[in-house]
Design a protein around this motif. Structure first.
Motif, PDB file in Angstrom:
ATOM      1  N   UNK A  66       0.810  -1.215   0.000  1.00  0.00           N
ATOM      2  CA  UNK A  66       0.000   0.000   0.000  1.00  0.00           C
ATOM      3  C   UNK A  66       0.848   1.271   0.000  1.00  0.00           C
ATOM      4  N   UNK A  67       1.864   1.319   0.849  1.00  0.00           N
ATOM      5  CA  UNK A  67       2.574   2.585   1.056  1.00  0.00           C
ATOM      6  C   UNK A  67       3.296   3.101  -0.190  1.00  0.00           C
ATOM      7  N   UNK A  68       4.196   2.328  -0.804  1.00  0.00           N
ATOM      8  CA  UNK A  68       4.879   2.882  -1.986  1.00  0.00           C
ATOM      9  C   UNK A  68       3.931   3.185  -3.135  1.00  0.00           C
ATOM     10  N   UNK A  69       2.914   2.344  -3.317  1.00  0.00           N
ATOM     11  CA  UNK A  69       1.962   2.589  -4.396  1.00  0.00           C
ATOM     12  C   UNK A  69       1.165   3.866  -4.139  1.00  0.00           C
ATOM     13  N   UNK A  70       0.767   4.071  -2.892  1.00  0.00           N
ATOM     14  CA  UNK A  70       0.014   5.277  -2.540  1.00  0.00           C
ATOM     15  C   UNK A  70       0.824   6.536  -2.795  1.00  0.00           C
ATOM     16  N   UNK A  71       2.102   6.501  -2.468  1.00  0.00           N
ATOM     17  CA  UNK A  71       2.927   7.704  -2.610  1.00  0.00           C
ATOM     18  C   UNK A  71       3.159   8.081  -4.072  1.00  0.00           C
ATOM     19  N   UNK A  72       2.945   7.156  -4.991  1.00  0.00           N
ATOM     20  CA  UNK A  72       2.976   7.528  -6.414  1.00  0.00           C
ATOM     21  C   UNK A  72       1.933   8.607  -6.683  1.00  0.00           C
ATOM     22  N   UNK A  73       0.738   8.403  -6.124  1.00  0.00           N
ATOM     23  CA  UNK A  73      -0.363   9.337  -6.364  1.00  0.00           C
ATOM     24  C   UNK A  73      -0.235  10.598  -5.517  1.00  0.00           C
ATOM     25  N   UNK A  74       0.455  10.490  -4.379  1.00  0.00           N
ATOM     26  CA  UNK A  74       0.732  11.691  -3.589  1.00  0.00           C
ATOM     27  C   UNK A  74       1.678  12.607  -4.357  1.00  0.00           C
ATOM     28  N   UNK A  75       2.735  12.030  -4.917  1.00  0.00           N
ATOM     29  CA  UNK A  75       3.703  12.815  -5.699  1.00  0.00           C
ATOM     30  C   UNK A  75       3.053  13.365  -6.971  1.00  0.00           C
ATOM     31  N   UNK A 103      11.958   6.890  -1.429  1.00  0.00           N
ATOM     32  CA  UNK A 103      11.639   6.587  -2.828  1.00  0.00           C
ATOM     33  C   UNK A 103      10.781   7.686  -3.440  1.00  0.00           C
ATOM     34  N   UNK A 104       9.847   8.233  -2.640  1.00  0.00           N
ATOM     35  CA  UNK A 104       8.998   9.322  -3.136  1.00  0.00           C
ATOM     36  C   UNK A 104       9.816  10.571  -3.411  1.00  0.00           C
ATOM     37  N   UNK A 105      10.859  10.801  -2.619  1.00  0.00           N
ATOM     38  CA  UNK A 105      11.726  11.957  -2.858  1.00  0.00           C
ATOM     39  C   UNK A 105      12.438  11.827  -4.208  1.00  0.00           C
ATOM     40  N   UNK A 106      12.859  10.609  -4.524  1.00  0.00           N
ATOM     41  CA  UNK A 106      13.490  10.383  -5.829  1.00  0.00           C
ATOM     42  C   UNK A 106      12.495  10.633  -6.962  1.00  0.00           C
ATOM     43  N   UNK A 107      11.267  10.187  -6.791  1.00  0.00           N
ATOM     44  CA  UNK A 107      10.244  10.410  -7.813  1.00  0.00           C
ATOM     45  C   UNK A 107       9.909  11.894  -7.936  1.00  0.00           C
ATOM     46  N   UNK A 166       4.966  11.634 -17.097  1.00  0.00           N
ATOM     47  CA  UNK A 166       5.447  11.969 -15.750  1.00  0.00           C
ATOM     48  C   UNK A 166       4.961  10.944 -14.731  1.00  0.00           C
ATOM     49  N   UNK A 167       3.679  10.593 -14.794  1.00  0.00           N
ATOM     50  CA  UNK A 167       3.131   9.614 -13.852  1.00  0.00           C
ATOM     51  C   UNK A 167       3.826   8.265 -14.011  1.00  0.00           C
ATOM     52  N   UNK A 168       4.013   7.817 -15.243  1.00  0.00           N
ATOM     53  CA  UNK A 168       4.668   6.538 -15.481  1.00  0.00           C
ATOM     54  C   UNK A 168       6.113   6.532 -15.011  1.00  0.00           C
ATOM     55  N   UNK A 169       6.846   7.608 -15.314  1.00  0.00           N
ATOM     56  CA  UNK A 169       8.250   7.683 -14.902  1.00  0.00           C
ATOM     57  C   UNK A 169       8.381   7.716 -13.388  1.00  0.00           C
ATOM     58  N   UNK A 170       7.541   8.506 -12.739  1.00  0.00           N
ATOM     59  CA  UNK A 170       7.591   8.587 -11.277  1.00  0.00           C
ATOM     60  C   UNK A 170       7.248   7.245 -10.636  1.00  0.00           C
ATOM     61  N   UNK A 171       6.286   6.547 -11.204  1.00  0.00           N
ATOM     62  CA  UNK A 171       5.921   5.233 -10.669  1.00  0.00           C
ATOM     63  C   UNK A 171       7.092   4.262 -10.774  1.00  0.00           C
ATOM     64  N   UNK A 172       7.759   4.255 -11.921  1.00  0.00           N
ATOM     65  CA  UNK A 172       8.899   3.347 -12.116  1.00  0.00           C
ATOM     66  C   UNK A 172      10.024   3.688 -11.150  1.00  0.00           C
ATOM     67  N   UNK A 173      10.349   4.968 -11.046  1.00  0.00           N
ATOM     68  CA  UNK A 173      11.444   5.389 -10.162  1.00  0.00           C
ATOM     69  C   UNK A 173      11.116   5.074  -8.709  1.00  0.00           C
ATOM     70  N   UNK A 174       9.894   5.396  -8.290  1.00  0.00           N
ATOM     71  CA  UNK A 174       9.533   5.196  -6.886  1.00  0.00           C
ATOM     72  C   UNK A 174       9.523   3.718  -6.516  1.00  0.00           C
ATOM     73  N   UNK A 175       8.878   2.889  -7.321  1.00  0.00           N
ATOM     74  CA  UNK A 175       8.779   1.469  -7.003  1.00  0.00           C
ATOM     75  C   UNK A 175      10.140   0.777  -7.099  1.00  0.00           C
ATOM     76  N   UNK A 176      10.948   1.163  -8.082  1.00  0.00           N
ATOM     77  CA  UNK A 176      12.285   0.571  -8.210  1.00  0.00           C
ATOM     78  C   UNK A 176      13.152   0.945  -7.020  1.00  0.00           C
TER      79      UNK A 176
END
Length: 494
Positions: free
Chosen positions: A306-315, A436-440, A454-464
């Motif tokens: 939940x947490x990393x996935x949620x922060x994609x949408x926060x960013x 991870x969210x800071x990197x995104x 932007x959304x796709x790139x941030x998701x990849x960076x954050x989850x990776x």
């Protein structure tokens, strides 16, 4: 089958707002949202608990008695539906007599035809309770009678039919009046379908007299549904504040921002439902510490999803609003961001533990405290901050609510308060997710791409980033990666 029905209902919750907000004007969206909010709240207040009474009164009785009792429950729901219809008709008359109120709410963005038709739409919608509320006991009844597949099919039919009744006219360019008409038409179809299923279930049943009357049904159903009522009001209080303070167009924007990611918000509750039989067994055999340990372990694992996935949408709140609802709803990005942050704490089914321990009254106390805290925080924030205030208030009020839930779990189980919630494990996952969210965020601020890229790139960076850091720190274990691999390859369904 029940899970499939719930999943499809969730899909309708995803796609209906996307279609409606894209094809209707803001004022029309606001008016439609207001109608649904008022009706949904009223229906929940009047029926909560009554549909569930069939699970209490029907077992161990004969077919004839079950049929008679089911008809009585339907009658009780019909009485409540009639009350709801009268209240909505009175509201329609009040709106018709107060054109200034309509003008303030609708603003000049609404078409004149829709503005003039608002009292008539309210009056037409006053018929909807008679179509929608009496059949609300059917899913529970079908499960009780052993028709599990039929119950799932009925849930699917209602979810998809209700969604299409809104989306098809909107997609064809029809105005709000046609959406109301289509909703009423589907209500008639659904009522007839439920009536036919009811007759099929109790075919051959003979009329008998049963001792359970309206008084017993209401006496049992109201306390049963009181927690649901308080929780529903708490979940809607921010929308009512916006509805009272702003015109329809602004309410439409808030409604878009308050849209929550359905799958993420349901993971913890699904896990809680799966573990509930085991928790009940452990509590009944005085192994509360073992039960809490299982619950704590589930929170740690749910947090990883939940947490990393949620922060994609926060960013990427602005990009999400633009992609889902178009550029005109980007103004609600902070509302969406606050509600997404709320999901970081929804990694556990708190009430499930309390109910499994046999102390459901504590759940009601926690829900009531949450409502009070939400009102005390959200109302002043609406006054001082404005549009974003209720969403921020809901987020802030969630903190004391979780603290009280943990206190209630401690009281219900006898486990010390400090040992209830796995704060260390939760904080570790949160810390890695924030890094991870800071990197995104750096990617988002350092580029000038379109919303989708932007959304796709941030998701990849954050989850990776989260995956690498989680693996290096031992937070994400090898078994977690195997589980994720099984999900991707659909092996968990074999």
């Amino acid at each position: 089958m029940l899970v499939i029905g719930r999943a499809l209902a969730t899909l309708s919750d995803i796609f209906v707002p996307i279609v409606i907000l894209r094809v209707l004007g803001k004022s029309e969206v606001g008016i439609l949202g207001a109608l649904m909010l008022v009706y949904g709240t009223l229906a929940q207040l009047l029926t909560s608990g009554i549909p569930e009474t069939v699970a209490y009164f029907l077992p161990t009785r004969t077919l004839d008695e079950r049929a008679a009792l089911s008809r009585r429950v339907v009658s009780a729901l019909t009485v409540m539906a009639a009350i709801a219809s009268v209240l909505m008709a009175l509201a329609a008359c009040a709106v018709w007599l107060s054109p200034a109120l309509v003008a303030r709410f609708a603003t000049d963005q609404a078409t004149p035809e829709v503005t003039r038709a608002l009292p008539g739409m309210l009056l037409a919608m006053s018929l909807y309770p008679l179509l929608d509320m009496p059949p609300r006991m059917m899913p529970n009844l079908l499960v009780q009678e052993g028709y599990v597949t039929s119950s799932a099919g009925l849930s699917i039919f209602k979810a998809l039919g209700g969604a299409l009744a809104l989306m098809v006219p909107a997609a064809l360019g029809a105005d709000l009046r046609w959406l109301v008409a289509a909703t009423l038409a589907f209500g008639v179809i659904y009522l007839v379908a439920c009536g036919l299923m009811f007759r099929t279930v109790f075919v051959g049943a003979k009329p008998v007299v049963v001792e359970v009357g309206f008084k017993q049904i209401f006496s049992f159903g109201f306390p049963l549904g009181l927690t649901d009522i308080v929780g529903m009001v708490n979940n809607s209080i921010d929308r009512f504040l916006i509805l009272g303070a702003y015109p329809a167009a602004r309410y439409a924007e808030y409604q878009a921002g308050a849209w929550q990611i359905p799958v993420l918000t349901s993971i913890a509750y699904s896990v809680g439902t799966a573990y509930r039989p085991r928790l009940v067994e452990l509590f009944k055999t005085d192994r509360a510490a073992e039960a809490i340990q299982i619950w704590r372990a589930s929170i740690a694992k749910v947090s990883l999803l939940v947490m990393p996935t949620t922060l994609i949408f926060v960013v990427c709140a602005e990009e999400t609003m633009e992609l889902l609802f178009s550029q005109q709803y980007v103004v609600a990005a902070n509302v969406f961001r606050f509600f997404s942050l709320l999901t970081l704490g929804r990694v556990a089914a708190y009430g499930t533990v309390i109910v499994s321990a046999g102390r459901p009254r504590l759940v009601l106390e926690a829900a009531a405290l949450s409502l009070v805290a939400n009102v005390l925080v959200s109302v002043p924030l609406l006054w001082f901050i404005g549009f974003n205030g209720p969403a921020l208030g809901t987020l802030i009020a969630f903190v004391p609510n979780v603290m009280f839930y943990c206190y209630a779990i401690s009281r219900a189980t006898g486990v010390p308060y400090r040992d209830v919630f796995p704060l260390r494990a939760w904080s570790r996952v949160l810390a890695l997710s924030v890094v991870a969210a800071a990197a995104a965020t750096a990617v988002k601020l350092g580029t000038d791409w379109n919303a989708a890229t932007t959304l796709g790139a941030c998701a990849i960076v954050l989850l990776t980033t989260f995956g690498v850091l989680g693996t290096l720190t031992g937070t994400v274990e090898r078994s977690d990666w195997r589980f994720l691999s099984d999900i991707v390859r659909l092996r968990v369904f074999r």
